[in-house]
Design a protein around this motif. Structure first.
Motif, short mmCIF file in Angstrom:
data_model
loop_
_atom_site.label_atom_id
_atom_site.label_comp_id
_atom_site.label_asym_id
_atom_site.label_seq_id
_atom_site.Cartn_x
_atom_site.Cartn_y
_atom_site.Cartn_z
N ASN A 135 23.41 84.98 -19.97
CA ASN A 135 21.67 84.85 -19.80
C ASN A 135 22.13 85.42 -18.50
O ASN A 135 20.48 85.87 -17.91
CB ASN A 135 21.06 84.27 -20.34
N CYS A 136 23.09 84.60 -17.83
CA CYS A 136 22.41 84.53 -15.82
C CYS A 136 22.92 85.63 -15.48
O CYS A 136 21.45 86.62 -14.40
CB CYS A 136 23.02 83.83 -15.72
N VAL A 137 22.99 87.26 -15.82
CA VAL A 137 23.31 88.49 -15.57
C VAL A 137 21.81 88.90 -15.74
O VAL A 137 21.62 89.74 -15.16
CB VAL A 137 24.83 89.67 -16.15
N PHE A 138 21.63 89.17 -17.17
CA PHE A 138 20.89 90.08 -18.43
C PHE A 138 19.68 89.39 -18.46
O PHE A 138 18.48 90.00 -18.41
CB PHE A 138 21.15 90.78 -18.95
N ARG A 139 19.38 88.59 -17.80
CA ARG A 139 18.08 87.31 -18.81
C ARG A 139 17.34 86.73 -17.19
O ARG A 139 17.02 85.91 -17.62
CB ARG A 139 18.56 86.75 -20.04
N LYS A 140 18.10 87.13 -16.24
CA LYS A 140 17.16 85.84 -15.24
C LYS A 140 17.60 84.44 -15.64
O LYS A 140 16.41 83.61 -14.73
CB LYS A 140 15.65 86.77 -14.93
N PHE A 141 18.68 83.50 -16.00
CA PHE A 141 18.88 82.56 -16.03
C PHE A 141 19.26 82.30 -14.99
O PHE A 141 19.91 83.28 -14.10
CB PHE A 141 19.92 82.48 -17.22
N TRP A 143 21.34 80.92 -12.17
CA TRP A 143 22.80 80.46 -11.52
C TRP A 143 22.70 79.05 -11.54
O TRP A 143 23.93 78.47 -11.81
CB TRP A 143 23.39 81.81 -10.38
N LYS A 144 22.18 78.57 -10.50
CA LYS A 144 22.46 77.44 -10.69
C LYS A 144 22.75 75.94 -12.18
O LYS A 144 23.45 75.16 -11.49
CB LYS A 144 21.42 76.22 -9.74
N LYS A 145 21.86 76.44 -13.10
CA LYS A 145 22.69 75.88 -14.42
C LYS A 145 24.03 76.32 -14.78
O LYS A 145 24.71 75.50 -15.86
CB LYS A 145 21.36 76.08 -15.25
N PHE A 146 24.49 77.35 -14.09
CA PHE A 146 25.55 77.78 -14.99
C PHE A 146 26.85 76.99 -15.17
O PHE A 146 27.71 76.68 -16.16
CB PHE A 146 26.34 79.69 -14.46
N PRO A 147 27.18 76.48 -13.95
CA PRO A 147 28.77 75.40 -13.77
C PRO A 147 27.87 74.45 -14.73
O PRO A 147 28.75 73.29 -15.67
CB PRO A 147 28.81 75.25 -12.36
#
Length: 290
Positions: A135-141, A143-147
């Motif tokens: 979702n971060c790569v393809f859906r502009k989620f 990146w700050k929330k990923f960790p």
């Protein structure tokens, strides 16, 4: 007859009689109060959660809960996923197949995903670092929330596997042959309850592609379910996810156990290491775990 006169001719002298006024008061109360008021107001799903008014927003815990509600949701959703997933594997393995079969495992994991998604809807119900990453790569989620999402998901799986172990500890003692015996890779090993291990014939390349294909199917079909411009599953998305996981397990689960989820596999693997299963949880299958 009196009620009809009261509404058709309110200016008449009968409209002001005590009997008519009593009828009107009852009707007005019925219009103001829902039919099942004793059960409380129904939930309005059209109200954005961001606009919901908290009870006691000045409390420290209320502020924490609002700030961290998405990680909390991911934690609880993944927790539910692993409770059902590891739970069904434990029941099938420890009973020697008398209380379930491989198909039961596919059902259990499918149900776990569906119920986990219902639990964590407020956060998007990723329940899987691979889903968050995609979702971060393809859906502009963000990146700050990923960790924090990945940490919450892994922690939820870690804690759930500990609960499953505690629940089935007596059965594990009998299955392994003793309270202090915990093994990996034997016919009497219970390590496979908590995380995935490859079949003995699998090569390193085969291990990779088995997980790669299953994970690709998962992400592609998740996006297909959420594609309202095509057909989309709408409110039936959790049910669609149930069938996706069931199908992947039924068709691609034999070779490596279809982990398709870093949190689902690494969290319980780490828990099993802490519980005494030894270095084998990492080295099994020529270090398949990575």
């Amino acid at each position: 007859m009196v009620e009809k006169k009261a509404w058709t001719n309110p200016s008449s002298s009968e409209a002001s009689s005590p009997e008519v006024l009593q009828i009107e008061n009852v009707e007005h109360r019925a219009a103001r109060e829902p039919a099942h008021a004793e059960h409380g107001p129904l939930i309005d799903h059209k109200i954005p959660q961001a606009d919901a008014i908290e009870a006691h927003p000045e409390l420290y815990w209320s502020r924490i809960r609002r700030l961290c509600r998405e990680p909390f949701a991911e934690f609880l959703g993944t927790f539910i996923l692993l409770m059902f997933g590891d739970g069904v594997v434990a029941q099938v393995v420890l009973s020697g197949g008398t209380k379930g079969s491989y198909q039961s495992i596919s059902w259990g994991w499918g149900l776990g995903v569906m119920l986990g998604v219902y639990t964590a809807g407020i956060s998007g119900a990723h329940l899987n670092p691979a889903v968050t990453f995609a979702n971060c790569v393809f859906r502009k989620f963000s990146w700050k929330k990923f960790p924090i999402y990945m940490f919450a998901q892994t922690l939820g799986a870690f804690c759930a596997s500990g609960v499953v172990y505690a629940n089935y500890k007596s059965a594990i003692d009998v299955f392994e042959g003793g309270a202090d015996i915990r093994t990996v890779g034997l016919n009497t090993s219970s390590a496979g309850i908590f995380c995935t291990y490859p079949a003995p014939f699998m090569t390193k390349t085969g291990q990779f592609f088995s997980e790669f294909i299953a994970s690709t199917l998962l992400m592609f079909l998740i996006y297909a379910l959420k594609d309202d411009g095509n057909l989309g599953a709408g409110n039936l998305t959790p049910l669609g996810l149930f069938f996706i996981i069931f199908g992947i397990g039924a068709c691609f689960g034999w070779e490596t156990g279809y982990a398709i989820n870093l949190a689902r596999d690494f969290g319980p693997r780490l828990m099993s290491y802490f519980l005494g299963y030894g270095h084998g949880v990492w080295s099994a299958g020529n270090y398949y775990f990575w």
